[in-house]
Design a protein around this motif. Structure first.
Motif, PDB file in Angstrom:
ATOM      1  N   UNK A   8       0.836  -1.202   0.000  1.00 30.39           N
ATOM      2  CA  UNK A   8       0.000   0.000   0.000  1.00 30.39           C
ATOM      3  C   UNK A   8       0.868   1.248   0.000  1.00 30.39           C
ATOM      4  N   UNK A   9       0.369   2.290  -0.635  1.00 23.52           N
ATOM      5  CA  UNK A   9       1.160   3.528  -0.733  1.00 23.52           C
ATOM      6  C   UNK A   9       1.514   4.056   0.657  1.00 23.52           C
ATOM      7  N   UNK A  10       0.561   3.932   1.587  1.00 20.12           N
ATOM      8  CA  UNK A  10       0.802   4.517   2.907  1.00 20.12           C
ATOM      9  C   UNK A  10       1.922   3.797   3.660  1.00 20.12           C
ATOM     10  N   UNK A  11       2.185   2.538   3.309  1.00 15.47           N
ATOM     11  CA  UNK A  11       3.202   1.829   4.078  1.00 15.47           C
ATOM     12  C   UNK A  11       4.617   2.230   3.650  1.00 15.47           C
ATOM     13  N   UNK A  12       4.703   3.081   2.648  1.00 11.80           N
ATOM     14  CA  UNK A  12       6.028   3.606   2.296  1.00 11.80           C
ATOM     15  C   UNK A  12       6.421   4.733   3.260  1.00 11.80           C
ATOM     16  N   UNK A  13       5.395   5.341   3.861  1.00  7.92           N
ATOM     17  CA  UNK A  13       5.636   6.567   4.627  1.00  7.92           C
ATOM     18  C   UNK A  13       6.501   6.376   5.882  1.00  7.92           C
ATOM     19  N   UNK A  14       6.189   5.364   6.745  1.00  4.99           N
ATOM     20  CA  UNK A  14       6.996   5.241   7.955  1.00  4.99           C
ATOM     21  C   UNK A  14       8.465   5.007   7.659  1.00  4.99           C
ATOM     22  N   UNK A  61      19.590  -1.478  12.688  1.00  8.55           N
ATOM     23  CA  UNK A  61      18.181  -1.041  12.707  1.00  8.55           C
ATOM     24  C   UNK A  61      17.290  -2.200  13.136  1.00  8.55           C
ATOM     25  N   UNK A  62      16.264  -1.861  13.904  1.00 12.52           N
ATOM     26  CA  UNK A  62      15.307  -2.886  14.339  1.00 12.52           C
ATOM     27  C   UNK A  62      13.910  -2.534  13.819  1.00 12.52           C
ATOM     28  N   UNK A  69      11.931   0.958  13.896  1.00 15.47           N
ATOM     29  CA  UNK A  69      10.569   1.173  13.391  1.00 15.47           C
ATOM     30  C   UNK A  69       9.621   0.359  14.258  1.00 15.47           C
ATOM     31  N   UNK A  70       8.635   1.046  14.815  1.00 14.20           N
ATOM     32  CA  UNK A  70       7.576   0.336  15.540  1.00 14.20           C
ATOM     33  C   UNK A  70       6.263   0.577  14.798  1.00 14.20           C
ATOM     34  N   UNK A  71       5.973  -0.346  13.913  1.00 18.02           N
ATOM     35  CA  UNK A  71       4.711  -0.298  13.163  1.00 18.02           C
ATOM     36  C   UNK A  71       3.744  -1.172  13.970  1.00 18.02           C
ATOM     37  N   UNK A  72       3.122  -0.530  14.927  1.00 14.66           N
ATOM     38  CA  UNK A  72       2.472  -1.271  16.010  1.00 14.66           C
ATOM     39  C   UNK A  72       1.182  -1.978  15.588  1.00 14.66           C
ATOM     40  N   UNK A  73       0.893  -3.078  16.252  1.00 19.33           N
ATOM     41  CA  UNK A  73      -0.426  -3.710  16.029  1.00 19.33           C
ATOM     42  C   UNK A  73      -1.510  -2.740  16.490  1.00 19.33           C
ATOM     43  N   UNK A 130      21.859   9.383  15.425  1.00 20.21           N
ATOM     44  CA  UNK A 130      20.716  10.039  16.050  1.00 20.21           C
ATOM     45  C   UNK A 130      19.871   9.314  17.055  1.00 20.21           C
ATOM     46  N   UNK A 131      19.638   8.023  16.926  1.00 21.26           N
ATOM     47  CA  UNK A 131      18.743   7.348  17.859  1.00 21.26           C
ATOM     48  C   UNK A 131      17.296   7.700  17.612  1.00 21.26           C
ATOM     49  N   UNK A 132      16.795   7.298  16.447  1.00 22.14           N
ATOM     50  CA  UNK A 132      15.429   7.679  16.071  1.00 22.14           C
ATOM     51  C   UNK A 132      14.468   6.494  16.136  1.00 22.14           C
ATOM     52  N   UNK A 133      13.271   6.815  16.543  1.00 20.83           N
ATOM     53  CA  UNK A 133      12.203   5.810  16.549  1.00 20.83           C
ATOM     54  C   UNK A 133      11.040   6.355  15.728  1.00 20.83           C
ATOM     55  N   UNK A 134      10.551   5.546  14.811  1.00 21.71           N
ATOM     56  CA  UNK A 134       9.316   5.925  14.112  1.00 21.71           C
ATOM     57  C   UNK A 134       8.202   5.036  14.631  1.00 21.71           C
ATOM     58  N   UNK A 135       7.160   5.695  15.106  1.00 19.37           N
ATOM     59  CA  UNK A 135       5.988   4.968  15.589  1.00 19.37           C
ATOM     60  C   UNK A 135       4.872   5.163  14.567  1.00 19.37           C
ATOM     61  N   UNK A 136       4.303   4.053  14.088  1.00 19.64           N
ATOM     62  CA  UNK A 136       3.231   4.196  13.101  1.00 19.64           C
ATOM     63  C   UNK A 136       2.134   3.171  13.365  1.00 19.64           C
ATOM     64  N   UNK A 137       0.939   3.499  12.923  1.00 18.31           N
ATOM     65  CA  UNK A 137      -0.173   2.536  12.961  1.00 18.31           C
ATOM     66  C   UNK A 137      -1.060   2.760  11.730  1.00 18.31           C
ATOM     67  N   UNK A 138      -1.866   1.760  11.428  1.00 15.27           N
ATOM     68  CA  UNK A 138      -2.860   1.965  10.377  1.00 15.27           C
ATOM     69  C   UNK A 138      -4.225   2.205  11.024  1.00 15.27           C
TER      70      UNK A 138
END
Ligand SMILES: C[S@@+](CC[C@H](N)C(=O)[O-])C[C@H]1O[C@@H](n2cnc3c(N)ncnc32)[C@H](O)[C@@H]1O
Length: 788
Positions: free
Chosen positions: A429-435, A447-448, A517-521, A570-578
């Motif tokens: 899906x297009x949106x899953x490119x964003x995180x 990276x985790x 990347x935390x693409x959370x449930x 940097x130590x970055x975390x991306x948090x995302x959900x659908x």
């Protein structure tokens, strides 16, 4: 002079003149010969005949334009609202052929000749043109990719792969290519049938007579005739300004007028409908609420209620509250769109009404199929070429991604092409490119991806890392992790370690990641079109469950991360959900901001809607505006949330509540201000000790009297009004009871003390017995001694 019709004679050979080449002599059936000969006597008649022919041409054009307009309208409708959308080119390069009408302005002669064919000829020529341009269209796409390739041969980075952006001024072949698609659609043909009949009918009535009489006087070919014909047109259209116009231009003008009129009519109709609605809408009573004949009725009532709510003061019924209207709307929305009331209420909290309708409508439509070119194995342009040659109609998703392609239609199953099997792309899906774009992975990092299955985003990360560094792809679900393994093999990913661990415990196993990347449930409220069951099967318990898990996962992810001072990059975390529910998004990030030393940073995504900093009772950190929300109705992609955090240090800040409790323990007399906001946000319950302490303080205050509060001066009970008197009496009674309670407590203490003393006494008694026994024994010993 004009060419004369030859009735039953053999054709005379003509010279090499332009007109002779272009057009043969007109011929007519013999039975008309006499009539025509009679009727072609005057030049006036010939002029009229010319006008009739021109009219015919105009009609034919008009018909074409109408067809095109209808097809275009249909396409626009089906493409959904994409004006603001990111995937704008869902219906690519499809333009109504209206601009073609301008052609004759530039090349008058050609224009006239081109459109002077009969209706049938026109169709034939169009069909030929379409066959040619069908080939051209595919070829032109190929060329487009070829050009990109030659320009960017040395470009390997997917972020620099700026190839496929198609210029706005689409080529002619593209336009025609679309005509081909339109023509192929059978149902459009049937839709057009009615329209065609109408046009033909008109033709018959307008020009039928003249055509019969004068159609043989077609083309004069000399200037004098041209001049005459102009005059004749003046007569015909009765508009002196139009005298210089070509028939095509006139047709264009006429069509424009007609369209304007239709537009005005539609607006008037709508206005009338609205006005009627204002007058007519009555709030339903009792059973009327449920009594709806069909979905159309429900829809109409929804519209009516929204209208009332939009100008509530003026349009409401006097005895009805806003709440009542909202409740009615809620019911109707649930019925119409098949949601449970719980979720619909949640959505009504997020969106203003007009936007809610757009969201609901967009959630009924499936999103376009999109895929990501795997930059480890191919370039997007090469992939596009390969797929085009297999009959896939596609385009780049938008300027914001260099690897995404949107597929309009395909003659082959996209999950089984040789390119797919060879790992040149993944359906995503297009949106899953964003995180992943927000995460901005770098080469050679650690990276985790904490919740990675089935591996769409993780494989994107690996591709950007160019298979360098180490990517840990984790998921708690053993079955789903198999999909990660499969995808990674297919896509050629070799820098990864796949783990199957509960993300909440990951920090106890491994730490020190540069990015996570935390693409959370989540509840999946952003993907309703994909999974409509979400509309009805979610409740508060589901949300709470997700939120608790999300909170634990985000804290764990932060604990796994290197802090900015320790990680080079940097130590970055991306948090995302659908999900689009703020409870699962902004509120979770806000929780992390309170419990760890992190800050929000911009996502780097320059579209989407800003996150909420305030939402209902939640007062969130202002920086939450830096997070981004994406919706189906604004971006034509799944609903999505993305936030980017930077870890500043390993410190674990105390929450204000924890601080307060500690302060209270140290200083029981200290202030005990209530922070309602935090008490809602924080889960940890206040220890009982502190609650008892507070109660005791209150009791003491009552007993001793709260000096901070002014006591009312009372001369005598008689001076007080009845209600107050009772109140004072109650207070006094309570006070007395409290005294009694305290006294009893004191007595209890005394009793306890006495009991303790009694125990002591008993113990002493026992000891005394023991002493006495010992004494007796001693006596016996002494006696025995004496005997001896
Ligand atoms: C939204 S999906 C991830 C999609 C994935 N990022 C992708 O792009 O393909 C959420 C995933 O979280 C996983 N998950 C659920 N609870 C988890 C936990 N406690 N620890 C790790 N993963 C978990 C689920 O199995 C599910 O695969």
């Amino acid at each position: 002079m004009g060419r004369k019709a030859k009735f039953g004679e053999e054709k005379q050979k003509k010279g090499p003149g332009r007109k002779a080449k272009k057009q043969g002599d007109p011929s007519f059936p013999k039975h008309l010969k006499e009539n025509v000969e009679k009727k072609l006597k005057s030049s006036r008649q010939r002029k009229r005949a010319r006008i009739a022919t021109q009219k015919l041409e105009a009609k034919a054009l008009l018909k074409e334009m109408k067809k095109a307009a209808i097809i275009e309208e249909k396409k626009i409708k089906s493409a959904g609202k994409e004006n603001e959308g990111i995937i704008k080119k869902q219906v690519p390069r499809k333009k109504a052929p209206v601009p073609v009408l301008k052609e004759p302005e530039d090349s008058e002669g050609e224009g006239t000749t081109e459109y002077s064919d009969s209706d049938e000829e026109l169709q034939q020529s169009k069909a030929k043109k379409l066959t040619k341009t069908a080939k051209k269209s595919q070829a032109s796409k190929k060329n487009l990719f070829d050009e990109d390739q030659s320009e960017e041969d040395d470009d390997n980075d997917e972020y620099e792969d700026n190839d496929l952006d198609i210029p706005d001024d689409d080529s002619e072949s593209e336009e025609l290519g679309d005509e081909e698609i339109e023509d192929e659609e059978g149902d459009e043909g049937s839709d057009m049938g009615e329209e065609e009949d109408e046009v033909e009918g008109d033709e018959g009535s307008d020009v039928g007579e003249e055509e019969d009489e004068d159609s043989n006087a077609e083309d004069s070919g000399d200037e004098e005739e041209d001049g005459d014909s102009d005059g004749a047109q003046d007569d015909d259209y009765g508009d002196s300004d139009d005298s210089d116009m070509l028939p095509i231009e006139k047709a264009n003008k006429k069509l424009k007028k007609k369209m304007e009129k239709e537009k005005a009519d539609a607006a008037a109709e709508e206005l009338e409908m609205n006005v009627t609605t204002h007058d007519v809408f009555q709030f339903p009573e009792g059973e009327e609420v449920e009594k709806m004949e069909g979905l159309q009725d429900v829809q109409q009532r929804m519209k009516d209620v929204i209208m009332v709510l939009s100008d509530f003061k003026r349009l409401r019924e006097p005895n009805r509250s806003r709440k009542e209207y909202l409740e009615l709307l809620l019911k109707d929305l649930c019925l119409y769109y098949s949601y449970n009331e719980f979720l619909m209420e949640k959505l009504m909290e997020i969106f203003p009404l007009s936007e809610l309708m757009e969201f609901l409508e967009a959630s009924e439509v499936t999103r376009p199929v999109t895929l990501r070119a795997n930059s480890l194995k191919t370039r997007r342009r090469d992939l596009a070429q390969a797929l085009i040659s297999r009959g896939v109609n596609l385009d780049p998703i938008g300027k914001w991604t260099k690897v995404g392609l949107v597929v309009f239609n395909s003659q082959v199953p996209l999950g089984a092409t040789p390119e797919y099997l060879a790992g040149h792309y993944i359906l995503q899906g297009a949106s899953s490119l964003l995180p992943v774009m927000a995460l901005a992975p770098q080469e050679n990092e650690r990276i985790l991806d904490m919740c990675s299955a089935p591996g769409g985003k993780a494989s994107h990360i690996a591709a950007i890392m160019k298979n360098t560094g180490v990517l840990f792809a984790n998921d708690a679900n053993k079955d789903r992790i198999k999909a990660v393994v499969g995808n990674f093999h297919r896509l050629g990913i070799v820098n990864s370690v796949i783990t199957n661990v509960d993300g909440r415990k990951y920090s106890t196993i491994m730490k020190g990641f540069d990015r996570i990347l935390l693409d959370a449930p989540c509840t999946g409220t952003g993907v309703l079109s994909k999974d409509p069951s979400v509309k009805t099967n979610k409740d508060q318990a589901d949300i709470d469950k997700c939120v608790n898990l999300q909170r634990e996962l985000i804290l764990s992810a932060i604990d796994c991360l290197s802090s900015a001072d320790k990680s080079k990059s940097g130590g970055y975390l991306v948090y995302s959900t659908c999900s689009i529910l703020p409870e699962e998004n902004e509120c979770v990030v806000d929780f992390a901001l309170k419990h760890r030393d992190v800050r929000l940073v911009p996502t780097g995504l320059d579209f989407g809607v800003d996150g909420f900093a305030n939402f209902r009772q939640h007062r969130l950190h202002p920086s939450l505006k830096l997070s981004k929300r994406f919706y189906p109705h604004t971006q034509n992609m799944d609903g999505f949330f993305v936030a980017k955090l930077q870890k500043l240090s390993n410190k674990i800040p105390q929450s204000r509540k924890e601080r307060r409790i500690e302060e209270a323990m140290e200083n029981p007399e200290g202030s005990d201000k209530e922070d309602s906001e935090e008490s809602q946000e924080d889960e940890k319950p206040v220890p009982k000790k502190s609650g008892n302490k507070r109660k005791m303080e209150e009791i003491t205050k009552v007993i001793k009297g709260d000096k901070s509060q002014k006591k009312p001066k009372l001369d005598s009970d008689q001076q007080l009004p009845k209600g107050q008197k009772r109140h004072v009496q109650n207070v006094a009674k309570n006070r007395r009871n409290l005294f009694k309670m305290v006294k009893n407590r004191r007595n209890l203490f005394k009793v306890a003390k006495n009991r303790r003393n009694l125990f002591k006494i008993l113990k002493n008694r026992k000891n005394l017995f023991r002493v006495a026994k010992n004494r007796k024994n001693l006596f016996k010993v002494a006696k025995n001694r004496r005997k001896l």
